[in-house]
Design an enzyme around this catalytic site. Structure first.
Site, PDB file in Angstrom:
ATOM      1  N   ARG B  44       0.855  -1.194   0.000  1.00 13.51           N
ATOM      2  CA  ARG B  44       0.000   0.000   0.000  1.00 13.51           C
ATOM      3  C   ARG B  44       0.886   1.237   0.000  1.00 13.51           C
ATOM      4  O   ARG B  44       1.402   1.658   1.039  1.00 13.51           O
ATOM      5  CB  ARG B  44      -0.918   0.019   1.227  1.00 13.51           C
ATOM      6  CG  ARG B  44      -1.858   1.237   1.224  1.00 13.51           C
ATOM      7  CD  ARG B  44      -2.910   1.167   2.308  1.00 13.51           C
ATOM      8  NE  ARG B  44      -2.357   1.394   3.626  1.00 13.51           N
ATOM      9  CZ  ARG B  44      -2.964   1.069   4.769  1.00 13.51           C
ATOM     10  NH1 ARG B  44      -4.133   0.461   4.737  1.00 13.51           N
ATOM     11  NH2 ARG B  44      -2.403   1.315   5.928  1.00 13.51           N
ATOM     12  N   SER B 113     -12.079  -3.644   1.818  1.00 10.42           N
ATOM     13  CA  SER B 113     -12.176  -3.073   3.167  1.00 10.42           C
ATOM     14  C   SER B 113     -13.613  -2.729   3.502  1.00 10.42           C
ATOM     15  O   SER B 113     -14.370  -2.294   2.633  1.00 10.42           O
ATOM     16  CB  SER B 113     -11.363  -1.769   3.242  1.00 10.42           C
ATOM     17  OG  SER B 113     -10.016  -1.993   2.944  1.00 10.42           O
ATOM     18  N   LYS B 142      -2.818   5.137   9.066  1.00 13.54           N
ATOM     19  CA  LYS B 142      -3.622   5.467   7.898  1.00 13.54           C
ATOM     20  C   LYS B 142      -4.481   6.666   8.236  1.00 13.54           C
ATOM     21  O   LYS B 142      -5.405   6.585   9.039  1.00 13.54           O
ATOM     22  CB  LYS B 142      -4.486   4.249   7.531  1.00 13.54           C
ATOM     23  CG  LYS B 142      -5.149   4.340   6.181  1.00 13.54           C
ATOM     24  CD  LYS B 142      -5.635   2.951   5.737  1.00 13.54           C
ATOM     25  CE  LYS B 142      -6.298   2.990   4.369  1.00 13.54           C
ATOM     26  NZ  LYS B 142      -7.672   3.479   4.437  1.00 13.54           N
TER      27      LYS B 142
END
Lengths: 221, 221
Positions: B44, B113, B142
């Site tokens: 990511r 998600s 995040k």
């Protein structure tokens, strides 16, 4: 289909996002802009959820197809494929042109941005079908566009390579002649069309300026 | 190849970017983490130029392949295809799962998600192979992860659907048992491995906790 004759579609290149402007949807803006003479449309949307980009993108894609002009997607090759767009436009930090080409195949357009001679060289190595050179003038539309570079790079690129080039960044009716005089094949604009009260008239006026200057360029010795 | 047996790879799911952490490259972190027991790797990376993502991604991809564990790319389906990754992990604002599947084909993994029951329902409709549910606990990794939701949603999802689920968001050695007790098939972590002075030991300890709790879950009536 557009790739082989891409030079014809350079004159007035519209870049737009999906947010409403002056009460008009992106689709309405694009429709009016095309009626006014826009010859190329790039969807550049960095913030909207991708499901929305797909939903609205397919409408823009159909609009452009119905009018016989190219439609490309900024940055996202995956989105371009899903929309069956005519290609992508990639910046220096996006997928390299040759990688985008692997995914898109030989028929699609790969346009690349360049703000320095080194970036233009790299774009050429990466098989760009056209270059977007800028930011020519100061712009508030694109936060990361960098400082204005003027028309020198555009002139240098056109002197060095035989590739279609549009100038981008802060271009208006007032300075468009200067961009064309530097050898551009066309101008790419965002707010000069999207933020105007009448996008069709704005596009028509810009197109008139570009066409007049293309004729002048052709008459030069 | 991993898709059909994806449940086996859920126990310890590592999410990592490409920046150095504690003097280690992403590749070094991943290597140590896999040695410690990581069973799944997701890349990511939201900020690096994509040419760098491709260069470093191919190394991560080979590492995972050599160790027989799945490697997926967050968000970018085009990058996943270029890296021949084992699939993608998409958030609610990324490409919808069914669209990602069109590009990836039937053999690849599509993880999604979910932070609410509605999001989980949508993910199921979109053909998720597994769900990442969170943020379970507060996280600073995040920025857009949203408020901590605890383990209720995880429990609800596992009660409602037969799908592999990892909990994500602020998971540590201390709270991992609670996540597993709520029915998770594994835990997804970033900083609990990447920011530790010894990623291998950190991974090994987390893996031990997960395995112990998976055994406990199986023994429940």
């Amino acid at each position: 289909m557009f790739r082989k004759n891409i030079h014809s579609y350079m004159p007035l290149y519209l870049v737009l996002g999906l947010h409403e402007q002056e009460g008009r949807s992106a689709l309405e803006i694009a429709r009016e802009a095309i009626a006014g003479g826009v010859t190329f449309v790039q969807l550049r949307e960095k913030n909207a959820p991708l499901r929305q980009v797909l939903e609205q993108g397919i409408q823009l894609r159909e609009l452009c197809r119905n009018h016989g002009i190219p439609f490309v997607v900024n940055d996202r090759v995956d989105v371009a494929i899903l929309l069956d767009a005519d290609g992508v436009h990639v910046g220096q930090d996006d997928l390299p042109g040759l990688e985008a080409r692997k995914l898109l195949g030989d028929d699609k357009i790969v346009g690349i941005s360049a703000g320095t001679l080194e970036e233009a060289e790299w774009a050429m190595e990466q098989g760009a079908d056209y270059l977007g050179v800028g930011a020519i003038y100061a712009t508030f539309t694109k936060q990361d566009a960098g400082a204005a570079i003027g028309t020198d790079l555009l002139r240098e690129v056109k002197g060095r390579w035989n590739i279609p080039v549009v100038g981008i960044g802060g271009i208006t009716r007032g300075n468009a002649p200067e961009v064309m005089a530097a050898g551009a094949d066309g101008i790419a604009v965002v707010s000069a069309i999207t933020k105007q009260s009448n996008p069709q008239i704005a596009a028509s006026e810009l197109r008139g300026i570009v066409d007049k200057n293309r004729l002048l360029n052709q008459q030069l010795p």
